[in-house]
Design an enzyme around this catalytic site. Structure first.
Site, short mmCIF file in Angstrom:
data_model
loop_
_atom_site.label_atom_id
_atom_site.label_comp_id
_atom_site.label_asym_id
_atom_site.label_seq_id
_atom_site.Cartn_x
_atom_site.Cartn_y
_atom_site.Cartn_z
N ASN A 1 0.81 -1.22 0.00
CA ASN A 1 0.00 0.00 0.00
C ASN A 1 0.84 1.27 0.00
OD1 ASN A 1 0.34 -1.41 2.60
ND2 ASN A 1 -0.30 0.55 3.47
N GLY B 1 -13.62 -2.38 0.45
CA GLY B 1 -14.55 -1.68 -0.42
C GLY B 1 -14.05 -0.32 -0.89
N CYS C 1 0.76 8.88 12.55
CA CYS C 1 1.00 8.49 13.93
C CYS C 1 0.37 9.52 14.84
CB CYS C 1 2.49 8.36 14.24
SG CYS C 1 3.29 9.93 14.44
#
Ligand code: PLP
Length: 380
Positions: A141, A192, A317
């Site tokens: 990703n 999705g 973060c």
């Protein structure tokens, strides 16, 4: 987020529907939509009629169900824990489950990637007979790197006929044509919102033979593998988004690739310090990772955001300052180098003129920051 057209179409479809588990007509209409969506997903991922299509709240939950659910089921059959092999560049929804499992005594081994790739050879030495489960993402990703899941699975199955192979395939579906058999996987995860649906819905696909124990218990929904009233609007949006994108994945992928290459050629012409990471042939067509040596990516990110250009850096973060990406660190980048990388994700619908503007803005901001010498040295 779905397009406005898709969203209003989905609202129209679910209008008047009630709980899919209810016997009244509004409930049964909802049930029909959920079951239709299941078949849409089944065909999209190339699953067989008896394979399980389990709707979840997203890929995070699907990954948990795959890892915890398959190991718990296996343990209930053989009482032996078995080892788990995965990679250091998985999404946190896999890594944190593995960390927790390891804390409870499961042997987990994470394969570390090479500088700019991960190859099946790196798995060969790890595939001893006590390996129960392999979890390898289909594409990363952050970097868009496509992993050789099918080849890794083939290697594993050669020696370990009972091994289960799971792939977090969130990033690949919708960008490249793919299927559960192309990945040679027993389980795969999709999300999705990566397909153009509402967020908050995902799916675990599991071959018929895969033993699974539910991680959410209660009602009998999803073949008793995931209790809880189905997220009707999310599930229908996923199904409708898939119907929209499935016929044109190759064209969409090609369009993304051409846009990305256009952006890179324009950016590299204007900004000589920009360094492209990862080979273009081994990454998803929509992802571009660029290092700007000497420039903090979060400074660049904020400045670009003010210009209306959204890029990403590291992983979010709590402090608000992104941590250096665990993925880049695993690929051998230093903390400082990892903090100099931005990633640009394209949707495929960008105009060439927009990309020209983006390239110019990035180049201008990079040279401005470079002349200010904002860098990471000593700033860890
Ligand atoms: N796995 C990968 C590879 C992802 O990119 C993401 C999120 O984008 C997830 C898992 C988590 O997905 P979700 O937000 O649907 O839980």
């Amino acid at each position: 987020m779905p397009s406005a057209d898709l969203a209003s179409h989905v609202f129209e479809l679910v209008r008047g529907c009630l709980n899919p588990s209810s016997l009244h007509r509004p409930g049964q209409r909802a049930r029909a939509l959920v079951e239709e969506a299941r078949e849409v997903v089944r065909s999209f991922v190339g699953a067989e009629r008896k394979d399980k299509i389990i709707f979840t709240s997203g890929a995070t939950e699907a990954n948990s169900l795959a890892l915890y659910g398959a190991l718990a089921a296996r343990q209930s059959i053989s009482a032996k824990l078995g080892r788990v092999i995965s990679t250091m560049i998985e999404h946190h929804s896999v890594l944190e489950v593995l960390q927790e499992l390891s804390g409870r005594g499961t042997k987990v081994e994470l394969v570390s990637p090479a500088a700019a790739a991960i190859s099946s050879d790196q798995f060969a030495s790890k595939l001893s007979e006590d390996v129960a489960l392999l979890s390898v993402m289909a594409a990363n990703n952050e970097t868009g790197l496509v992993l050789p899941v099918a080849e890794i699975a083939r290697l594993a199955r050669e020696n370990l006929p009972k091994v289960l192979v799971h792939s977090d395939a969130v990033q690949i579906f919708g960008r490249l044509r793919c299927s559960i058999s192309a990945l040679n996987a027993d389980m795969l995860t999709i999300s999705g919102h990566k397909l153009g649906a509402f967020s908050g819905v995902g799916c675990l696909v599991a071959r018929e033979h895969v033993p699974l124990l539910p991680q959410l218990r209660g009602g009998p929904q999803e073949g008793r593998l995931r209790a809880g009233t189905e997220n009707l609007i999310g599930i229908v949006s996923m199904s409708e988004a898939i119907k929209q994108i499935a016929p044109t994945i190759e064209q969409r992928g090609q369009a993304m690739l051409e846009l990305r290459e256009h952006l890179w050629s324009s950016l590299s012409r204007q900004c000589k310090i920009a360094k492209r990471l990862f080979s273009q042939s081994e990454t998803l067509p929509n992802t571009l990772s660029v290092q700007f040596p000497g420039i903090r990516s979060d400074d660049l990110l904020v400045a670009l955001d003010l210009k209306g250009i959204s890029v990403s850096a590291g992983s979010a973060c709590a402090s608000g300052r992104p941590d250096p990406s665990h993925v880049l660190l695993a690929h051998g980048f230093s903390n400082q180098e990892a903090r100099e990388v931005i990633r640009i994700s394209l949707s495929g619908s960008e105009e060439l003129a927009q990309l020209e503007i983006a390239a110019r803005e990035i180049a201008t901001l990079a040279s401005f920051n470079s002349s200010k010498n904002i860098n990471c040295k000593g700033a860890e």
